[in-house]
Design a protein around this motif. Structure first.
Motif, PDB file in Angstrom:
ATOM      1  N   GLN A  81       0.832  -1.205   0.000  1.00  0.00           N
ATOM      2  CA  GLN A  81       0.000   0.000   0.000  1.00  0.00           C
ATOM      3  C   GLN A  81       0.870   1.259   0.000  1.00  0.00           C
ATOM      4  O   GLN A  81       1.819   1.378   0.748  1.00  0.00           O
ATOM      5  N   GLY A  82       0.515   2.168  -0.862  1.00  0.00           N
ATOM      6  CA  GLY A  82       1.267   3.416  -0.951  1.00  0.00           C
ATOM      7  C   GLY A  82       2.508   3.313  -1.805  1.00  0.00           C
ATOM      8  O   GLY A  82       3.236   4.286  -1.966  1.00  0.00           O
ATOM      9  N   VAL A  83       2.769   2.122  -2.369  1.00  0.00           N
ATOM     10  CA  VAL A  83       3.941   1.923  -3.228  1.00  0.00           C
ATOM     11  C   VAL A  83       3.469   1.811  -4.673  1.00  0.00           C
ATOM     12  O   VAL A  83       2.527   1.080  -4.970  1.00  0.00           O
ATOM     13  N   ASP A  84       4.102   2.526  -5.557  1.00  0.00           N
ATOM     14  CA  ASP A  84       3.762   2.443  -6.983  1.00  0.00           C
ATOM     15  C   ASP A  84       4.403   1.188  -7.567  1.00  0.00           C
ATOM     16  O   ASP A  84       5.620   1.123  -7.747  1.00  0.00           O
ATOM     17  N   VAL A  85       3.557   0.169  -7.845  1.00  0.00           N
ATOM     18  CA  VAL A  85       4.097  -1.109  -8.320  1.00  0.00           C
ATOM     19  C   VAL A  85       3.975  -1.255  -9.832  1.00  0.00           C
ATOM     20  O   VAL A  85       4.357  -2.288 -10.387  1.00  0.00           O
ATOM     21  N   SER A  86       3.430  -0.244 -10.495  1.00  0.00           N
ATOM     22  CA  SER A  86       3.126  -0.396 -11.923  1.00  0.00           C
ATOM     23  C   SER A  86       4.368  -0.654 -12.763  1.00  0.00           C
ATOM     24  O   SER A  86       4.302  -1.364 -13.754  1.00  0.00           O
ATOM     25  N   GLY A  87       5.511  -0.092 -12.365  1.00  0.00           N
ATOM     26  CA  GLY A  87       6.702  -0.274 -13.181  1.00  0.00           C
ATOM     27  C   GLY A  87       7.747  -1.179 -12.572  1.00  0.00           C
ATOM     28  O   GLY A  87       8.855  -1.287 -13.105  1.00  0.00           O
ATOM     29  N   ALA A  88       7.422  -1.830 -11.470  1.00  0.00           N
ATOM     30  CA  ALA A  88       8.404  -2.672 -10.780  1.00  0.00           C
ATOM     31  C   ALA A  88       8.653  -3.961 -11.560  1.00  0.00           C
ATOM     32  O   ALA A  88       7.715  -4.657 -11.942  1.00  0.00           O
ATOM     33  N   GLY A  89       9.952  -4.265 -11.792  1.00  0.00           N
ATOM     34  CA  GLY A  89      10.294  -5.465 -12.541  1.00  0.00           C
ATOM     35  C   GLY A  89       9.858  -6.735 -11.841  1.00  0.00           C
ATOM     36  O   GLY A  89       9.377  -7.685 -12.482  1.00  0.00           O
ATOM     37  N   TRP A  90      10.003  -6.791 -10.507  1.00  0.00           N
ATOM     38  CA  TRP A  90       9.642  -8.014  -9.798  1.00  0.00           C
ATOM     39  C   TRP A  90       8.134  -8.255  -9.829  1.00  0.00           C
ATOM     40  O   TRP A  90       7.678  -9.409  -9.811  1.00  0.00           O
ATOM     41  N   ILE A  91       7.338  -7.175  -9.920  1.00  0.00           N
ATOM     42  CA  ILE A  91       5.890  -7.328 -10.071  1.00  0.00           C
ATOM     43  C   ILE A  91       5.576  -7.953 -11.427  1.00  0.00           C
ATOM     44  O   ILE A  91       4.735  -8.853 -11.542  1.00  0.00           O
ATOM     45  N   HIS A  92       6.253  -7.496 -12.450  1.00  0.00           N
ATOM     46  CA  HIS A  92       6.053  -8.087 -13.778  1.00  0.00           C
ATOM     47  C   HIS A  92       6.445  -9.566 -13.767  1.00  0.00           C
ATOM     48  O   HIS A  92       5.789 -10.397 -14.417  1.00  0.00           O
TER      49      HIS A  92
ATOM     50  N   THR B  82       0.474  -9.263 -19.834  1.00  0.00           N
ATOM     51  CA  THR B  82       1.744  -9.748 -19.292  1.00  0.00           C
ATOM     52  C   THR B  82       2.782 -10.069 -20.356  1.00  0.00           C
ATOM     53  O   THR B  82       3.932  -9.637 -20.273  1.00  0.00           O
ATOM     54  N   ILE B  83       2.400 -10.848 -21.358  1.00  0.00           N
ATOM     55  CA  ILE B  83       3.350 -11.277 -22.390  1.00  0.00           C
ATOM     56  C   ILE B  83       3.356 -10.235 -23.499  1.00  0.00           C
ATOM     57  O   ILE B  83       2.520 -10.253 -24.412  1.00  0.00           O
ATOM     58  N   VAL B  84       4.304  -9.313 -23.412  1.00  0.00           N
ATOM     59  CA  VAL B  84       4.330  -8.183 -24.348  1.00  0.00           C
ATOM     60  C   VAL B  84       5.508  -8.239 -25.317  1.00  0.00           C
ATOM     61  O   VAL B  84       5.574  -7.429 -26.243  1.00  0.00           O
ATOM     62  N   ASN B  85       6.443  -9.168 -25.119  1.00  0.00           N
ATOM     63  CA  ASN B  85       7.581  -9.293 -26.035  1.00  0.00           C
ATOM     64  C   ASN B  85       8.119 -10.728 -25.968  1.00  0.00           C
ATOM     65  O   ASN B  85       7.721 -11.515 -25.093  1.00  0.00           O
ATOM     66  N   PRO B  86       9.026 -11.108 -26.887  1.00  0.00           N
ATOM     67  CA  PRO B  86       9.557 -12.476 -26.910  1.00  0.00           C
ATOM     68  C   PRO B  86      10.257 -12.877 -25.610  1.00  0.00           C
ATOM     69  O   PRO B  86      10.216 -14.060 -25.219  1.00  0.00           O
ATOM     70  N   LEU B  87      10.902 -11.926 -24.935  1.00  0.00           N
ATOM     71  CA  LEU B  87      11.598 -12.249 -23.699  1.00  0.00           C
ATOM     72  C   LEU B  87      10.607 -12.688 -22.609  1.00  0.00           C
ATOM     73  O   LEU B  87      10.873 -13.631 -21.852  1.00  0.00           O
ATOM     74  N   ASP B  88       9.469 -12.017 -22.538  1.00  0.00           N
ATOM     75  CA  ASP B  88       8.433 -12.418 -21.585  1.00  0.00           C
ATOM     76  C   ASP B  88       7.962 -13.844 -21.865  1.00  0.00           C
ATOM     77  O   ASP B  88       7.784 -14.651 -20.955  1.00  0.00           O
ATOM     78  N   PHE B  89       7.742 -14.140 -23.143  1.00  0.00           N
ATOM     79  CA  PHE B  89       7.276 -15.477 -23.515  1.00  0.00           C
ATOM     80  C   PHE B  89       8.315 -16.529 -23.161  1.00  0.00           C
ATOM     81  O   PHE B  89       7.974 -17.601 -22.633  1.00  0.00           O
ATOM     82  N   ALA B  90       9.582 -16.240 -23.443  1.00  0.00           N
ATOM     83  CA  ALA B  90      10.652 -17.192 -23.133  1.00  0.00           C
ATOM     84  C   ALA B  90      10.728 -17.445 -21.625  1.00  0.00           C
ATOM     85  O   ALA B  90      10.874 -18.604 -21.177  1.00  0.00           O
ATOM     86  N   PHE B  91      10.616 -16.395 -20.822  1.00  0.00           N
ATOM     87  CA  PHE B  91      10.691 -16.555 -19.369  1.00  0.00           C
ATOM     88  C   PHE B  91       9.480 -17.336 -18.853  1.00  0.00           C
ATOM     89  O   PHE B  91       9.598 -18.181 -17.962  1.00  0.00           O
ATOM     90  N   ALA B  92       8.301 -17.072 -19.441  1.00  0.00           N
ATOM     91  CA  ALA B  92       7.103 -17.818 -19.054  1.00  0.00           C
ATOM     92  C   ALA B  92       7.272 -19.301 -19.363  1.00  0.00           C
ATOM     93  O   ALA B  92       6.865 -20.167 -18.572  1.00  0.00           O
ATOM     94  N   ALA B  93       7.896 -19.618 -20.509  1.00  0.00           N
ATOM     95  CA  ALA B  93       8.122 -21.011 -20.882  1.00  0.00           C
ATOM     96  C   ALA B  93       9.078 -21.691 -19.894  1.00  0.00           C
ATOM     97  O   ALA B  93       8.894 -22.862 -19.535  1.00  0.00           O
ATOM     98  N   ILE B  94      10.089 -20.946 -19.439  1.00  0.00           N
ATOM     99  CA  ILE B  94      11.022 -21.498 -18.445  1.00  0.00           C
ATOM    100  C   ILE B  94      10.304 -21.801 -17.134  1.00  0.00           C
ATOM    101  O   ILE B  94      10.448 -22.880 -16.547  1.00  0.00           O
TER     102      ILE B  94
ATOM    103  N   LEU C 107       6.115 -11.585 -11.220  1.00  0.00           N
ATOM    104  CA  LEU C 107       5.011 -12.311 -10.576  1.00  0.00           C
ATOM    105  C   LEU C 107       3.843 -12.486 -11.541  1.00  0.00           C
ATOM    106  O   LEU C 107       3.133 -13.500 -11.498  1.00  0.00           O
ATOM    107  N   LYS C 108       3.628 -11.515 -12.412  1.00  0.00           N
ATOM    108  CA  LYS C 108       2.572 -11.653 -13.410  1.00  0.00           C
ATOM    109  C   LYS C 108       2.907 -12.775 -14.391  1.00  0.00           C
ATOM    110  O   LYS C 108       2.012 -13.528 -14.815  1.00  0.00           O
ATOM    111  N   ILE C 109       4.181 -12.938 -14.738  1.00  0.00           N
ATOM    112  CA  ILE C 109       4.590 -14.035 -15.620  1.00  0.00           C
ATOM    113  C   ILE C 109       4.418 -15.381 -14.907  1.00  0.00           C
ATOM    114  O   ILE C 109       4.056 -16.390 -15.529  1.00  0.00           O
ATOM    115  N   VAL C 110       4.661 -15.396 -13.603  1.00  0.00           N
ATOM    116  CA  VAL C 110       4.380 -16.603 -12.817  1.00  0.00           C
ATOM    117  C   VAL C 110       2.911 -16.996 -12.967  1.00  0.00           C
ATOM    118  O   VAL C 110       2.570 -18.165 -13.131  1.00  0.00           O
ATOM    119  N   ALA C 111       2.027 -16.004 -12.914  1.00  0.00           N
ATOM    120  CA  ALA C 111       0.589 -16.276 -13.058  1.00  0.00           C
ATOM    121  C   ALA C 111       0.290 -16.919 -14.410  1.00  0.00           C
ATOM    122  O   ALA C 111      -0.563 -17.814 -14.509  1.00  0.00           O
TER     123      ALA C 111
END
Length: 397
Positions: free
Chosen positions: A106-117, A356-368, A119-123
């Motif tokens: 709460q009170g933290v801007d998470v929209s641009g945080a890499g670790w949040i992204h 979540t999957i907006v580029n090839p790198l996201d897809f590759a990480f999701a596959a891993i 977690l979205k790939i984990v989903a």
């Protein structure tokens, strides 16, 4: 059972269920395995046939199946109080952790945080795994595959508050028409089972379940109070979910993200974090409530989303033998379960994949991450940790 014996049984249930609440990683199917090992094989609180019947009932009902099995186990051991204690022990560990996580955010801007992204790939990986497992079990033939496909198409193209309810009712009708004769011989061969709950208590629970489902939306319109609106949203979500915790995702997304109550980043970050904690996936609601209204919101959301599960399991136990021997009812739920697969595929595409999957790198990480979960069978907490770290590193590239 005398008062001292009841107190001893409740303490024992609390101890065992809390231990399971701290150690049951892996989702609903894994939870049922942990329950079987602890309650049936180790403690012999129930025989194999009774446990199988209890699991069948909970799969038949809407709501979180593993939580309902735990509640049912407590009820059969020490009555309604036993069910409450069993629920609290199994659920509170993950509730506490997720509310704490939400309060920290709460009170933290998470929209641009890499670790949040991350977690979205984990989903993405987790829901893809859930879809594959559910599809194999719930859509084994072409007719049920067709129901799932129709449910997916309608859910994607007709996104309203009523589309999922209409789709579930339609799937029940299709299942009834297609399978009512097919399973007649299976039903006739089943033995009768007794459950230790008075029918009067069961009727009160079922009337309460239906009454709240009707009354809460009316109160929401009359009062315009945010707390009642939130309680109504979580209660309806808990009432309409067939097929396990993952299916609650599209309902909650429609209730809280589409209406602007919280951001999509915060929503999917919490869903990813839920995979890292033991216990039921429905505790995702604890996180959402806490993001919106702090600790009080987390507690209220938890109560609201699990209340239908409790009312349904206690309300149907005495009548389960009649329902399970009815081929028409079983046929209808074969159609509903197939539709659940299609609804979950639609949720997988939007909002999970598209945001979540907006580029090839996201897809590759999701596959891993998917391979780590499905093929290497690594524990969920390790998948989540890898996702968070990997997302942070990707953001630096």
């Amino acid at each position: 059972m005398n008062e001292r014996g009841l107190f001893t049984s409740l303490l024992e249930i609390l101890w065992v269920s809390t231990k399971l609440g701290f150690t049951s990683f892996g989702g609903p199917v894994a939870h049922l395995g942990y329950f079987h090992e602890e309650y049936v094989r180790k403690r012999k609180w129930m025989d194999e046939k009774s446990y199988a019947d209890l699991v069948a009932l909970c799969q038949f009902l809407p709501g979180p199946a593993s939580s309902q099995v735990g509640i049912g186990m407590g009820v059969m051991r020490a009555g309604v109080l036993g069910g409450i204690v069993s629920f609290l022990g199994f659920t509170l560990p993950s509730v506490f952790v997720l509310i704490l996580f939400a309060v920290i955010l709460q009170g933290v801007d998470v929209s641009g945080a890499g670790w949040i992204h991350g977690l979205k790939i984990v989903a993405v990986a987790v829901v893809a795994h859930a879809i594959i497992g559910m599809a194999q079990k719930l859509t084994p033939d072409l007719r049920r595959k067709a129901i799932a496909l129709l449910a997916m198409v309608i859910t994607l193209l007709w996104q309203t508050a009523y589309s999922q309810v209409v789709m579930i009712v339609g799937a029940a009708i299709m299942g009834f028409l297609l399978y009512r004769d097919h399973i007649q011989h299976e039903v006739e061969s089943e033995d009768q089972v007794r459950f230790p709950v008075k029918r009067s208590i069961a009727v009160v629970c079922l009337v309460s379940f239906i009454g709240l489902l009707i009354l809460l939306p009316i109160l929401r319109e009359i009062t315009s109070m945010q707390w009642i609106a939130m309680f109504d949203s979580f209660y309806r979500s808990g009432s309409l979910v067939f097929g396990g915790g993952h299916v609650v995702l599209p309902l909650l997304e429609r209730e809280f993200v589409s209406t602007g109550w919280l951001s999509e980043e915060a929503f999917l970050a919490g869903y990813g974090a839920t995979q890292a904690v033991p216990g039921p996936l429905f505790t995702f609601a604890s996180y959402l409530g806490a993001v919106m209204y702090g600790w009080g919101g987390g507690v209220l959301a938890t109560f609201a989303i699990f209340l239908p599960a409790f009312l349904l399991i206690v309300g149907t136990l005495p009548f389960w033998d009649v329902v399970r021997r009815n081929p028409k009812a079983k046929a209808a739920f074969m159609g509903v379960n197939a539709a659940v697969v299609g609804i979950l595929i639609a949720a997988f595409y939007q909002p999970i994949w598209t945001s979540t999957i907006v580029n090839p790198l996201d897809f590759a990480f999701a596959a891993i991450l998917f391979s780590m979960l499905v093929y290497w069978k690594l524990p969920p907490w390790l998948i989540v940790l890898t996702g968070a770290i990997g997302g942070a590193l990707i953001s630096l590239l």
